[in-house]
Design a protein around this motif. Structure first.
Motif, PDB file in Angstrom:
ATOM      1  N   HIS A  59      21.110 -82.184  55.682  1.00 50.06           N
ATOM      2  CA  HIS A  59      20.551 -83.149  56.633  1.00 50.06           C
ATOM      3  C   HIS A  59      19.078 -82.879  56.941  1.00 50.06           C
ATOM      4  N   ARG A  60      18.496 -81.860  56.277  1.00 56.01           N
ATOM      5  CA  ARG A  60      17.080 -81.467  56.450  1.00 56.01           C
ATOM      6  C   ARG A  60      16.807 -81.073  57.905  1.00 56.01           C
ATOM      7  N   ARG A  61      17.733 -80.259  58.459  1.00 54.60           N
ATOM      8  CA  ARG A  61      17.609 -79.820  59.856  1.00 54.60           C
ATOM      9  C   ARG A  61      17.690 -78.305  59.999  1.00 54.60           C
ATOM     10  N   LEU A  62      17.373 -77.576  58.930  1.00 53.31           N
ATOM     11  CA  LEU A  62      17.437 -76.117  59.039  1.00 53.31           C
ATOM     12  C   LEU A  62      16.064 -75.556  59.395  1.00 53.31           C
ATOM     13  N   LEU A  63      15.110 -75.698  58.494  1.00 47.02           N
ATOM     14  CA  LEU A  63      13.767 -75.157  58.721  1.00 47.02           C
ATOM     15  C   LEU A  63      12.705 -76.245  58.814  1.00 47.02           C
ATOM     16  N   GLY A  64      12.977 -77.374  58.255  1.00 49.44           N
ATOM     17  CA  GLY A  64      12.014 -78.472  58.178  1.00 49.44           C
ATOM     18  C   GLY A  64      12.209 -79.169  56.850  1.00 49.44           C
TER      19      GLY A  64
END
Length: 195
Positions: A79-84
């Motif tokens: 979901h592209r919500r870990l580091l950026g």
């Protein structure tokens, strides 16, 4: 050597020298564990060469995690919500190039994108995969511990379990697939080929 190449070695081939080098560059295991904690991962830790983690290192080796946290990490990446967004996409691309593809990954058709990371020590085998299946993506994480079978051949009980679960999940989520793996559940070729 470029930093990207060292990261590639750590992610795609599980190169321990690259991993230790990157651990140092990232501020040591202490800093990495602080970052993991800030992201809400309380069970995933670096033990190797990390002050205060000697007892954990004796119990678990280089690092430790849980299947639940590995799935959560992979879901955040997806979901592209870990580091950026840019870092997450780079990591997914790297994880799509796994050199060790004879375990759970071998039970997924080669044309399907799979982001995966696996690892092994004597009494444990692990593999986490984000499978971009036609009917929708799914994530699986298999981690064994305290295995009696510490062999390093393809029939290791942990790797056999990973293959079985991977095949079971693929068949469950893609029941109309006619694709058959070239490796059986013990890691042997399913059929002889005439070359």
């Amino acid at each position: 050597m470029q930093l990207a190449k060292v990261i590639m070695l750590m992610m795609t081939t599980s190169d321990n020298t690259a991993s230790l080098w990157l651990q140092l560059l990232a501020g040591t295991g202490t800093r990495i564990n602080e970052l993991l904690d800030s992201l809400g991962f309380i069970s995933t830790r670096v033990n190797s060469r990390t002050a205060g983690r000697q007892e954990n290192w004796k119990l678990y080796g280089w690092g430790q995690t849980t299947p639940r946290e590995m799935v959560a990490i992979m879901e955040r990446l997806y979901h592209r919500r870990l580091l950026g967004k840019s870092q997450d996409e780079l990591m997914l691309r790297l994880m799509g190039r796994n050199y060790w593809n004879e375990e759970a990954l071998s039970q997924i058709p080669p044309e399907i994108f799979v982001a995966s990371k696996n690892g092994a020590v004597d009494a444990s085998r692990s593999e986490t995969m984000l499978v971009m299946a036609p009917n929708g993506p799914y994530i699986v994480s298999v981690i064994t511990k305290n295995q009696k079978d510490t062999s390093w051949n393809s029939g290791n009980e942990g790797w056999v379990l990973s293959r079985k679960l991977s095949r079971l999940l693929w068949n469950h989520f893609e029941p109309r697939s006619t694709w058959k793996p070239v490796l059986d559940l013990k890691g042997n070729p399913e059929e002889k080929r005439n070359d």
